[in-house]
Design an enzyme around this catalytic site. Structure first.
Site, PDB file in Angstrom:
ATOM      1  N   GLU A 160     -18.912  -5.413  11.282  1.00 42.60           N
ATOM      2  CA  GLU A 160     -19.767  -4.650  12.193  1.00 42.60           C
ATOM      3  C   GLU A 160     -20.741  -5.539  12.954  1.00 42.60           C
ATOM      4  O   GLU A 160     -21.052  -5.278  14.128  1.00 42.60           O
ATOM      5  CB  GLU A 160     -20.527  -3.577  11.406  1.00 42.60           C
ATOM      6  CG  GLU A 160     -19.649  -2.460  10.853  1.00 42.60           C
ATOM      7  CD  GLU A 160     -18.963  -2.816   9.541  1.00 42.60           C
ATOM      8  OE1 GLU A 160     -18.157  -1.998   9.050  1.00 42.60           O
ATOM      9  OE2 GLU A 160     -19.229  -3.913   8.987  1.00 42.60           O
ATOM     10  N   LYS A 164       0.850  -1.182   0.000  1.00 47.22           N
ATOM     11  CA  LYS A 164       0.000   0.000   0.000  1.00 47.22           C
ATOM     12  C   LYS A 164       0.892   1.240   0.000  1.00 47.22           C
ATOM     13  O   LYS A 164       1.815   1.348   0.803  1.00 47.22           O
ATOM     14  CB  LYS A 164      -0.917   0.002   1.237  1.00 47.22           C
ATOM     15  CG  LYS A 164      -1.970   1.083   1.222  1.00 47.22           C
ATOM     16  CD  LYS A 164      -2.949   0.926   2.381  1.00 47.22           C
ATOM     17  CE  LYS A 164      -4.024   2.009   2.354  1.00 47.22           C
ATOM     18  NZ  LYS A 164      -4.989   1.867   3.452  1.00 47.22           N
ATOM     19  N   ARG A 200     -25.010  -2.029   8.817  1.00 49.39           N
ATOM     20  CA  ARG A 200     -24.697  -3.431   8.561  1.00 49.39           C
ATOM     21  C   ARG A 200     -24.888  -4.285   9.819  1.00 49.39           C
ATOM     22  O   ARG A 200     -24.871  -5.515   9.740  1.00 49.39           O
ATOM     23  CB  ARG A 200     -23.265  -3.548   8.064  1.00 49.39           C
ATOM     24  CG  ARG A 200     -22.931  -2.557   6.973  1.00 49.39           C
ATOM     25  CD  ARG A 200     -21.541  -2.698   6.442  1.00 49.39           C
ATOM     26  NE  ARG A 200     -21.471  -3.774   5.450  1.00 49.39           N
ATOM     27  CZ  ARG A 200     -20.383  -4.066   4.752  1.00 49.39           C
ATOM     28  NH1 ARG A 200     -19.272  -3.405   4.956  1.00 49.39           N
ATOM     29  NH2 ARG A 200     -20.405  -5.032   3.861  1.00 49.39           N
TER      30      ARG A 200
END
Length: 644
Positions: A376, A287, A404
Site C-alpha cells: 500500500e 491454492k 498502512r
C-alpha cells in the site's frame, strides 16, 4: 446441517492427539481435514481455496512442532482453517465468521495456539522474529515459525523483517508458501524469481542429488555441518544465480519442495527444527488443492460463498426485479467510462483488482491500470509520482489497508498537494472479516491532514459524480472518496455525470425541531428512520453533508440556526470523525444545541453480518429512529401527540 468429520479427524482435539498417530496415517488425516473444510465452507461460507492449499503443511507443522510452546505465526490467516480445526476448534468450526462465533483469522484471545492476530498481510516474519528474539533473551528452547504466502512476501515489511532476521541470530524458520496467488494472481519480479527457482530442473535435480548424497537434510552422516553447508551453497551458486536472494540476506535457504507431500514435509521439518538460526523453507503448493474447480479458478474460489460441493454451483440470490450493484462495481465501470473521455486518468490498486473492480479497467486499458502487489505504501507514492506528471490517478485501496500507507499520504501526497484520488473501498463496517478489516478510522486520520478533501457518497449516483468531480482539472487537492462494502440503493445507477461543488452538502428534507445530518451510505438508514418516525408524528429534517472536509458551513449555519436538536450519523468511529467535526463547528461558532453522535463506538467491533453489526453499534434505521424519539421526549409537540 450436521457435518461429521472423518474417523481420524474426529479423534483429534489437540496436536497431542495428532502426534499419537503413525506417519502412515497422516495421509488419511490430510484427506479428512481437506474434506471437512470443503463440507463446512460449502454449507456455512468462509474463505476456501487458501486453506485447502496448506492442509498437508498444517498437519506436518503440528505433528513435528511442540505447539503451542513452539509458536506458529500464520500470514495472512485465510490459510489457517486447518490449523484451527486441529487445535481444539473442530466442533465449533461451523460458527466460523458468524456473529459471536469463531473469527475467520487467527486471534490471540480465541486460542493459545493463535500466537499472533492477523488479517493484514506480511506481518508474520516480523512477529515470529520478535518471538524468536524473546526466546533467545529468556534462554528458552522455543521454536518460532512464520508461514507466509508468496503474495504477502511482496510487501516491503516482509523484506524489512528478512533483512533484520539475517543478522539477529535468532532461531526462526520462515516457510514460504509459493502458489503464485494471493487473492488475485501475483504480480512483479518476485513472482518471476520464485518461478525460476521452482521450475529450474537442473537446479532441483542437482539439489536432490546432493541431499541424497548427504543422507539426511541438511547434514550427511560422514560430513561436518560446515562441509555440508559449503557443498550445498556451491551447488546453489552453480545452477541458479537467482537462488542467492535469501542467502545474500544470511538466511539459509532450503527447497523448493512439494508442499502436498506430507511425508517429505514431515521429514524436512523434523530436520529443520534442529538447525539453529534463521532459515527459509520454500514449498510449492496449489491454492484450492483437492477441489478441482478451486484449483482451476483460484480467484473465484478464494471466498465463494455457499455452494454445492458436488456440482460446484455457487448459490446466488435470485430476484424478480433489478437489484442495486455493489459500490465497487460502480467504481469499476465508472472509472472506465471516465478514462475513455479523459486520457490523463490512471488506476492503481495494491493486490485487490477483483475486490476493488479495477480489474475491469486493467482488462480494457492494460497500459493505464495496474496491480502493484501487496504494498500500500508503494501504491500511494507511485500514485504521487504519476500525479507530478499531470496524470489523474485513482488509487483504490480498502479503507483498513490504507492505514498502512498513512505516512505516504501525508508526506508524498498531502504536503505536496498532489491531486491523487484516494478511493477507499470497504469504508465502515465490513461484516464477517471483522476488526482487522473494518474501515473505521479513515475519517479521523485523514481529517487532521491539511490539503485533504474527504467525501462519501450516499448512493451510486453520488459516487459517480464525486469521481467525475475529482478528475476535473479544476481540482487541485488530494481527494478522498470513501464508500462501503456491498450493494447500493439504485438499480438504475448509470446516471449522467454532474460536477459537485467541493464542500457542498444538500438538504434532502425540511423538518421540525430536530435535524439528522448524515455522511455517506448511512444517509439511507436515516431516510428509512424518517419514514418510521412519520407514523409517530415526528418530522426530522435531513441533510446529506457529502463532505466531512471541507464542511458545508453555510448549510450548518442553517441547521444550527433553526434546530436545537441534532443527530449525526456516520459509518466510521465517532472519535474524531464526522460527528466530532460537527461539534467542532458548533463550538467554534458559539452554537448551543443538543447533539447525539451515532457511528462506530470507541471499542473493537467483532465480526458478524453488516445488519447485525449496524444494529449492535446503534446506527441502523431502528437505532436512528429510537435516538430521535428519545431526544424528542421533552418536546411539547411530541408529548401532545403522545397524549392525544
Amino acid at each position: 446441517m450436521e457435518i461429521t468429520p472423518g474417523p481420524l479427524l474426529r479423534m483429534i482435539d489437540s496436536p497431542d492427539d495428532l502426534k499419537k498417530l503413525s506417519r502412515e496415517q497422516l495421509h488419511q488425516v490430510c484427506d479428512e481435514l481437506r474434506q471437512y473444510i470443503i463440507d463446512v465452507v460449502s454449507v456455512y461460507g468462509g474463505h476456501f481455496a487458501a486453506s485447502l492449499g496448506v492442509v498437508e503443511l498444517s498437519v506436518a507443522l503440528h505433528y513435528i512442532y511442540n505447539t503451542p510452546y513452539d509458536q506458529l505465526v500464520w500470514d495472512v490467516g485465510h490459510q489457517a482453517y486447518g490449523h484451527k480445526i486441529l487445535t481444539g476448534r473442530r466442533d465449533n468450526f461451523i460458527t466460523n465468521r458468524k456473529y459471536k462465533g469463531l473469527s475467520g483469522f487467527p486471534k490471540r484471545s480465541e486460542s493459545e495456539y493463535d500466537t499472533f492476530g492477523v488479517g493484514h498481510s506480511s506481518t508474520s516474519i516480523s512477529a515470529a522474529l520478535g518471538m524468536a528474539m524473546a526466546a533467545k533473551y529468556k534462554n528458552e528452547n522455543r521454536k518460532s515459525v512464520a508461514i507466509i504466502g508468496d503474495g504477502a512476501m511482496t510487501a516491503g515489511m516482509a523484506f524489512e523483517a528478512l533483512n533484520h532476521a539475517g543478522v539477529a541470530d535468532a532461531d526462526m524458520l520462515v516457510i514460504l508458501n509459493d502458489n503464485c496467488m494471493s487473492i488475485d494472481p501475483n504480480v512483479g519480479a518476485l513472482k518471476e524469481y520464485l518461478t525460476d527457482i521452482s521450475t529450474s530442473h537442473t537446479y532441483n535435480k542437482l539439489r536432490d542429488d546432493v541431499w541424497n548424497m548427504l543422507g539426511k537434510l541438511p547434514v550427511g552422516k560422514n560430513f561436518s555441518r560446515d562441509m555440508a553447508s559449503k557443498l550445498e551453497t556451491s551447488v546453489k551458486g552453480m545452477v541458479s544465480k537467482s537462488s542467492n536472494l535469501f542467502e545474500s540476506l544470511k538466511i539459509r535457504y532450503f527447497g523448493p519442495i512439494d508442499g502436498h507431500n506430507i511425508t517429505k514435509l514431515v521429514d524436512t521439518l523434523k530436520d529443520l527444527r534442529n538447525i539453529p538460526g534463521p532459515k527459509l523453507l520454500h514449498i510449492v503448493t496449489v491454492k484450492g488443492k483437492g477441489y478441482a474447480l478451486a484449483e482451476k479458478d483460484q480467484t473465484k474460489w478464494h471466498a465463494p460463498g455457499l455452494f454445492d460441493k458436488v456440482t460446484g454451483e455457487i448459490y446466488k440470490k435470485t430476484f424478480e426485479t433489478p437489484q442495486p450493484p455493489k459500490y465497487q462495481d460502480v467504481f469499476g465501470h465508472t472509472i472506465v467510462e471516465l478514462a475513455e473521455k479523459n486520457a490523463k486518468i490512471m488506476g492503481i490498486t495494491p493486490a485487490m483488482p477483483s475486490g476493488s473492480s479495477l480489474k475491469i479497467m486493467m482488462e480494457k486499458m492494460p497500459d493505464r491500470a495496474f496491480d502493484v502487489g501487496i504494498c500500500e505504501q508503494h501504491a500511494a507514492t507511485l500514485s504521487a509520482g504519476l500525479a507530478t506528471q499531470g496524470l489523474r490517478v485513482f488509487c483504490n485501496i480498502y479503507s483498513s489497508f490504507t492505514q498502512r500507507a498513512y505516512d505516504q499520504v501525508v508526506h508524498d501526497i498531502a504536503i505536496q498537494k498532489l491531486p491523487v484520488v484516494m478511493c477507499l473501498d470497504r469504508a465502515g463496517l465490513v461484516g464477517e472479516d471483522g476488526p482487522t478489516h473494518h474501515g473505521a478510522y479513515d475519517i479521523p486520520f485523514f481529517r487532521c491532514i491539511p490539503n485533504m478533501i474527504i467525501s462519501a457518497p450516499m448512493n451510486e449516483q453520488e459516487l459517480r459524480n464525486l469521481m467525475y468531480t475529482a478528475q476535473l482539472d479544476s481540482n487541485e487537492y488530494p481527494f478522498v472518496i470513501r464508500y462501503p462494502r456491498g450493494e447500493g440503493v439504485m438499480p438504475q445507477w448509470k446516471t449522467p455525470f454532474e460536477a459537485i461543488t467541493v464542500g457542498k452538502g444538500r438538504k434532502l428534507k425540511d423538518g421540525e425541531e430536530i435535524a439528522i445530518l448524515s455522511l455517506g451510505h448511512p444517509g439511507n438508514f436515516a431516510t428509512a428512520a424518517i419514514r418510521e418516525l412519520k407514523t409517530a408524528g415526528i418530522n426530522p429534517a435531513h441533510y446529506d453533508m457529502r463532505f466531512v472536509k471541507p464542511l458545508d458551513e453555510a448549510l450548518l449555519h442553517e441547521v444550527f440556526g433553526k434546530y436545537q436538536k441534532v443527530v449525526t450519523v456516520e459509518d466510521g468511529t465517532v472519535v474524531g470523525g464526522f460527528g466530532s467535526a460537527i461539534l467542532e463547528f458548533m463550538s467554534r461558532h458559539g452554537y448551543h444545541a443538543q447533539v447525539k453522535m451515532l457511528g462506530i463506538p470507541d471499542r473493537i467491533v467483532e465480526h458478524g453480518t453488516l445488519k447485525e453489526l449496524h444494529r449492535e453499534c446503534g446506527y441502523d434505521a431502528a437505532a436512528i429512529a429510537e435516538t430521535v424519539k428519545e431526544m424528542m421526549k421533552d418536546s411539547v409537540k411530541f408529548n401532545t401527540l403522545i397524549a392525544g
